[in-house]
Write a protein that holds these residues in place. Structure first.
Motif, PDB file in Angstrom:
ATOM      1  N   ARG A  15     -94.846 -16.367 -23.113  1.00  0.00           N
ATOM      2  CA  ARG A  15     -96.003 -16.482 -22.538  1.00  0.00           C
ATOM      3  C   ARG A  15     -96.037 -14.901 -22.166  1.00  0.00           C
ATOM      4  O   ARG A  15     -95.619 -13.977 -21.193  1.00  0.00           O
ATOM      5  CB  ARG A  15     -95.915 -17.474 -21.431  1.00  0.00           C
ATOM      6  N   CYS A  16     -97.680 -14.306 -22.446  1.00  0.00           N
ATOM      7  CA  CYS A  16     -98.534 -13.348 -21.965  1.00  0.00           C
ATOM      8  C   CYS A  16     -99.437 -13.488 -21.541  1.00  0.00           C
ATOM      9  O   CYS A  16    -100.346 -14.361 -21.592  1.00  0.00           O
ATOM     10  CB  CYS A  16     -98.264 -12.021 -22.545  1.00  0.00           C
ATOM     11  N   LEU A  17    -100.603 -12.514 -20.799  1.00  0.00           N
ATOM     12  CA  LEU A  17    -101.841 -12.268 -20.843  1.00  0.00           C
ATOM     13  C   LEU A  17    -102.295 -12.331 -21.388  1.00  0.00           C
ATOM     14  O   LEU A  17    -102.359 -11.471 -22.982  1.00  0.00           O
ATOM     15  CB  LEU A  17    -101.699 -11.022 -19.420  1.00  0.00           C
ATOM     16  N   LEU A  18    -103.619 -12.572 -21.814  1.00  0.00           N
ATOM     17  CA  LEU A  18    -104.412 -11.874 -22.931  1.00  0.00           C
ATOM     18  C   LEU A  18    -105.071 -11.029 -22.793  1.00  0.00           C
ATOM     19  O   LEU A  18    -105.797 -10.919 -21.420  1.00  0.00           O
ATOM     20  CB  LEU A  18    -105.582 -13.340 -23.331  1.00  0.00           C
ATOM     21  N   PRO A  19    -105.813 -10.002 -23.542  1.00  0.00           N
ATOM     22  CA  PRO A  19    -106.624  -8.921 -23.417  1.00  0.00           C
ATOM     23  C   PRO A  19    -107.441  -9.098 -22.932  1.00  0.00           C
ATOM     24  O   PRO A  19    -108.403 -10.450 -23.547  1.00  0.00           O
ATOM     25  CB  PRO A  19    -106.241  -7.622 -24.808  1.00  0.00           C
ATOM     26  N   ARG A  20    -108.279  -8.157 -22.176  1.00  0.00           N
ATOM     27  CA  ARG A  20    -109.778  -8.919 -21.913  1.00  0.00           C
ATOM     28  C   ARG A  20    -110.762  -9.490 -22.918  1.00  0.00           C
ATOM     29  O   ARG A  20    -112.200 -10.033 -23.712  1.00  0.00           O
ATOM     30  CB  ARG A  20    -110.915  -7.901 -20.851  1.00  0.00           C
ATOM     31  N   SER A  21    -111.204  -8.615 -24.504  1.00  0.00           N
ATOM     32  CA  SER A  21    -111.493  -8.546 -25.759  1.00  0.00           C
ATOM     33  C   SER A  21    -111.312 -10.232 -26.474  1.00  0.00           C
ATOM     34  O   SER A  21    -112.161 -10.378 -26.374  1.00  0.00           O
ATOM     35  CB  SER A  21    -111.094  -7.378 -26.504  1.00  0.00           C
ATOM     36  N   ILE A  22    -109.877 -10.885 -25.971  1.00  0.00           N
ATOM     37  CA  ILE A  22    -109.692 -12.174 -26.477  1.00  0.00           C
ATOM     38  C   ILE A  22    -110.290 -13.377 -25.719  1.00  0.00           C
ATOM     39  O   ILE A  22    -110.835 -14.085 -25.704  1.00  0.00           O
ATOM     40  CB  ILE A  22    -108.400 -12.131 -26.778  1.00  0.00           C
ATOM     41  N   LEU A  23    -110.112 -12.921 -24.025  1.00  0.00           N
ATOM     42  CA  LEU A  23    -110.375 -13.894 -23.359  1.00  0.00           C
ATOM     43  C   LEU A  23    -111.717 -13.751 -23.213  1.00  0.00           C
ATOM     44  O   LEU A  23    -112.611 -14.738 -23.042  1.00  0.00           O
ATOM     45  CB  LEU A  23    -109.691 -13.311 -21.854  1.00  0.00           C
ATOM     46  N   ASN A  24    -112.439 -12.926 -23.393  1.00  0.00           N
ATOM     47  CA  ASN A  24    -113.977 -12.592 -24.053  1.00  0.00           C
ATOM     48  C   ASN A  24    -114.334 -13.720 -25.205  1.00  0.00           C
ATOM     49  O   ASN A  24    -115.907 -14.199 -25.467  1.00  0.00           O
ATOM     50  CB  ASN A  24    -114.855 -11.729 -23.426  1.00  0.00           C
TER      51      ASN A  24
ATOM     52  N   LYS B  73    -112.944 -15.718 -32.204  1.00  0.00           N
ATOM     53  CA  LYS B  73    -112.635 -14.797 -32.508  1.00  0.00           C
ATOM     54  C   LYS B  73    -111.194 -13.865 -32.804  1.00  0.00           C
ATOM     55  O   LYS B  73    -111.125 -13.089 -33.535  1.00  0.00           O
ATOM     56  CB  LYS B  73    -113.569 -13.163 -32.573  1.00  0.00           C
ATOM     57  N   ALA B  74    -110.233 -14.779 -31.847  1.00  0.00           N
ATOM     58  CA  ALA B  74    -109.082 -14.509 -32.211  1.00  0.00           C
ATOM     59  C   ALA B  74    -108.146 -14.827 -33.061  1.00  0.00           C
ATOM     60  O   ALA B  74    -106.902 -14.344 -33.192  1.00  0.00           O
ATOM     61  CB  ALA B  74    -108.149 -15.100 -31.183  1.00  0.00           C
TER      62      ALA B  74
ATOM     63  N   ARG C 151    -103.009 -10.344 -35.009  1.00  0.00           N
ATOM     64  CA  ARG C 151    -101.702 -10.414 -35.122  1.00  0.00           C
ATOM     65  C   ARG C 151    -101.032 -10.119 -33.818  1.00  0.00           C
ATOM     66  O   ARG C 151    -101.486  -9.426 -33.050  1.00  0.00           O
ATOM     67  CB  ARG C 151    -101.030  -9.140 -36.163  1.00  0.00           C
ATOM     68  N   VAL C 152    -100.064 -10.839 -34.008  1.00  0.00           N
ATOM     69  CA  VAL C 152     -99.487 -10.929 -32.669  1.00  0.00           C
ATOM     70  C   VAL C 152     -97.819 -10.438 -32.311  1.00  0.00           C
ATOM     71  O   VAL C 152     -97.407 -10.865 -33.200  1.00  0.00           O
ATOM     72  CB  VAL C 152     -99.608 -11.995 -31.648  1.00  0.00           C
ATOM     73  N   THR C 153     -97.541  -9.916 -31.447  1.00  0.00           N
ATOM     74  CA  THR C 153     -96.073  -9.579 -31.385  1.00  0.00           C
ATOM     75  C   THR C 153     -95.209  -8.757 -29.886  1.00  0.00           C
ATOM     76  O   THR C 153     -96.181  -9.622 -29.247  1.00  0.00           O
ATOM     77  CB  THR C 153     -94.976  -8.457 -32.609  1.00  0.00           C
ATOM     78  N   VAL C 154     -94.194  -8.988 -29.785  1.00  0.00           N
ATOM     79  CA  VAL C 154     -92.936  -8.774 -28.595  1.00  0.00           C
ATOM     80  C   VAL C 154     -92.305  -7.771 -28.263  1.00  0.00           C
ATOM     81  O   VAL C 154     -91.548  -7.700 -30.122  1.00  0.00           O
ATOM     82  CB  VAL C 154     -92.719 -10.115 -28.634  1.00  0.00           C
ATOM     83  N   GLY C 155     -92.385  -6.625 -27.763  1.00  0.00           N
ATOM     84  CA  GLY C 155     -91.522  -6.037 -27.754  1.00  0.00           C
ATOM     85  C   GLY C 155     -91.231  -5.459 -26.272  1.00  0.00           C
ATOM     86  O   GLY C 155     -91.622  -6.499 -25.039  1.00  0.00           O
TER      87      GLY C 155
ATOM     88  N   ASN D 111    -105.339 -21.699 -32.263  1.00  0.00           N
ATOM     89  CA  ASN D 111    -105.913 -22.232 -31.177  1.00  0.00           C
ATOM     90  C   ASN D 111    -105.420 -24.084 -31.039  1.00  0.00           C
ATOM     91  O   ASN D 111    -106.245 -24.481 -32.110  1.00  0.00           O
ATOM     92  CB  ASN D 111    -107.625 -21.577 -31.012  1.00  0.00           C
ATOM     93  N   VAL D 112    -105.263 -24.361 -30.464  1.00  0.00           N
ATOM     94  CA  VAL D 112    -104.643 -25.610 -30.521  1.00  0.00           C
ATOM     95  C   VAL D 112    -105.457 -26.522 -30.517  1.00  0.00           C
ATOM     96  O   VAL D 112    -105.218 -27.330 -30.374  1.00  0.00           O
ATOM     97  CB  VAL D 112    -103.252 -26.033 -30.102  1.00  0.00           C
ATOM     98  N   ASN D 113    -106.641 -26.388 -29.180  1.00  0.00           N
ATOM     99  CA  ASN D 113    -107.285 -27.322 -29.043  1.00  0.00           C
ATOM    100  C   ASN D 113    -108.193 -27.371 -30.708  1.00  0.00           C
ATOM    101  O   ASN D 113    -109.184 -28.708 -29.815  1.00  0.00           O
ATOM    102  CB  ASN D 113    -108.661 -26.155 -28.304  1.00  0.00           C
ATOM    103  N   SER D 114    -108.057 -26.359 -31.378  1.00  0.00           N
ATOM    104  CA  SER D 114    -109.215 -27.128 -32.247  1.00  0.00           C
ATOM    105  C   SER D 114    -108.666 -28.505 -32.799  1.00  0.00           C
ATOM    106  O   SER D 114    -109.432 -29.053 -33.770  1.00  0.00           O
ATOM    107  CB  SER D 114    -109.212 -25.748 -33.572  1.00  0.00           C
TER     108      SER D 114
END
Length: 506
Positions: free
Chosen positions: A165-174, A178-179, A183-187, A210-213
């Protein structure tokens, strides 16, 4: 994947799809070989999964799709320029080292992303140190150097099993709407004192979802009781399981389909015509039952106050003595509703009784609840019903139960109040399928020589699908017709004796 190659197509393929071929590239002769697709499935509503045979020896791992022309199969020579262009696609070479899902967990209290990944090599059933991980977000696929266009990085705040579980970038929070194309990955984080010491991120095929959909009801109008299961080729057993538990009060169903190739969708469609409210979710990932239940919990918490997690061969039952009130419709829902507002309990556990073949040599025509009546005396394991909004932030689970938020605990129901009948050891023709394919996290194929001591295996069977002597009489210590009697009294047609799952609902 272990036994096939999977293509994720960015659009939803519409019927007919039986004219599609998988295209394999010979790296030496610069030719292609065409083979019919194995299957096509809907994925994430607007995409498709296409399953192909594994590439032949010395062929590229890059595989394409092609509409069949005049039914022609075999070797086809193509120009080198076209051949090279077709190889220009994103290929994940291994199913056991990849980020495969990413879900926005978005509500009044939480705004994170939950990423599902194989290859993290975390210890099972234990929380990991989240400070060692980061999430990376990009508008494009990550290339072989793990670079992408517009890469943002955030810190992980929880990690366990195959989940970060990660924090979201501010651009996605806003702009959460549009998210969906990101693409997402983990390192893993490296030594903070050494520049560039972070480990290379995992290959990724995951885009934010977005599972809210999928939300069916507002937070104030959630279903009281839902159920989630993961299955493979269980269509013939689904109707009994759904109809029986709907009578007990389950209102909403999440079916995670782990690469079935039977009539599962047709059975679900028929049940939904009679308002059983079932959603099938294609879950192609191998050995990911725990991760699948975590994913299901994220979806369900937007719709459900309580979520039961159990298999299609497991049936809740309320035993009763003579003179006691007989449990009626919606009795399971009524039970959990007593604890919906509890400041203490977030999970209800019920022990399981494991039933054997009960003398049968073929599947019982009236269903498992009527056909199998002999069980082991001692209970095995338990099954849980949880409040999904009160699960721990790691979503840590052992399939049978979840880790809960601090301050909450589970309630053990006494056997005298409720049990789960687990029809685990069925007639051999049905049971032997477990040797070839299962959804279990640890033992998906009993022919593999691994985890021989796992409780997911039947004791003493080994790795070969050979019927043991007197299989029909094994696992039989107590004859128990309690649920059979209950089913015949409450579900059988008074005139014909037929049970509702024995015939078409049409």
């Amino acid at each position: 994947m272990p036994d096939h190659l999977m293509l994720i197509v960015s659009t939803k393929l519409t019927p007919p799809v039986d004219n599609l071929d998988c295209v394999y590239y010979d790296l030496v002769l610069e030719q292609v070989v065409l083979k019919p697709v194995l299957s096509v499935d809907e994925y994430h509503q607007f995409k498709s999964i296409v399953r192909c045979h594994l590439p032949p020896l010395n062929f590229s791992a890059s595989v394409n799709l092609r509409g069949r022309q005049r039914g022609r199969l075999g070797n086809v020579v193509v120009e080198r320029r076209d051949w090279l262009l077709r190889l220009n696609q994103s290929v994940v070479p291994s199913w056991d080292r990849v980020v495969y899902e990413a879900v926005l967990d978005w509500n009044a209290h939480t705004r994170n992303v939950v990423v599902f990944a194989k290859g993290l090599n975390l210890k099972p059933h234990r929380e990991a140190d989240a400070r060692k991980f980061r999430c990376h977000f990009s508008l494009t696929d990550f290339d072989q150097h793990h670079r992408g266009l517009f890469v943002l990085t955030t810190q992980a705040i929880a990690a366990a099993q195959e989940t970060v579980r990660c924090l979201l970038p501010r651009s996605i929070l806003n702009n959460p709407d549009k998210a969906k194309d990101i693409r997402v990955t983990v390192g893993r984080r490296g030594d903070g004192n050494v520049e560039g010491a972070d480990d290379a991120p995992l290959p990724s095929i995951a885009k934010l979802q977005n599972v809210n959909s999928h939300q069916g009801k507002s937070n104030t109008g959630k279903y009281e009781l839902c159920a989630c299961t993961m299955l493979w080729n269980q269509a013939s057993f689904l109707r009994e399981w759904i109809i029986y538990h709907a009578w007990l009060g389950i209102e909403r169903w999440f079916i995670y389909d782990n690469n079935s190739d039977d009539e599962l969708q047709e059975v679900i469609d028929e049940l939904n015509l009679h308002d059983y409210n079932i959603t099938r979710h294609a879950w192609p990932w191998v050995k990911t039952q725990e991760a699948g239940f975590s994913h299901c919990a994220l979806r369900a918490k937007h719709e459900c106050k309580w979520l039961g997690l159990f298999d299609v061969d497991e049936f809740f039952y309320f035993p009763h003595d003579r003179g006691q009130d007989i449990p009626g419709p919606n009795s399971l829902r009524a039970l959990v509703m007593n604890y919906t507002d509890s400041p203490t309990y977030a999970e209800i556990r019920t022990v399981c009784h494991s039933y054997g073949p009960s003398g049968l040599t073929s599947s019982p025509s009236q269903g498992v609840t009527v056909g199998y009546t002999c069980r082991l005396e001692a209970p095995e394991r338990h099954k849980s019903i949880v409040r999904p909004e009160l699960l721990h932030t790691t979503l840590l689970n052992a399939v049978h139960h979840f880790r809960l938020q601090d301050g909450y605990r589970y309630l053990d129901l006494p056997e005298s109040k409720a049990i789960v009948n687990h029809y685990k050891y069925q007639a051999w023709d049905t049971f032997k399928a477990k040797f070839f394919r299962r959804v279990s996290t640890y033992v998906t194929n009993w022919q593999d020589d691994q985890n021989k001591g796992s409780k997911d295996r039947a004791p003493g069977l080994g790795t070969e699908a050979i019927e043991p002597h007197n299989w029909r009489l094994q696992f039989c210590e107590v004859w128990d017709t309690g649920l059979k009697d209950f089913v015949m009294a409450n579900f059988a047609d008074s005139a014909s004796g037929f049970l509702p799952w024995e015939r078409s609902l049409a």
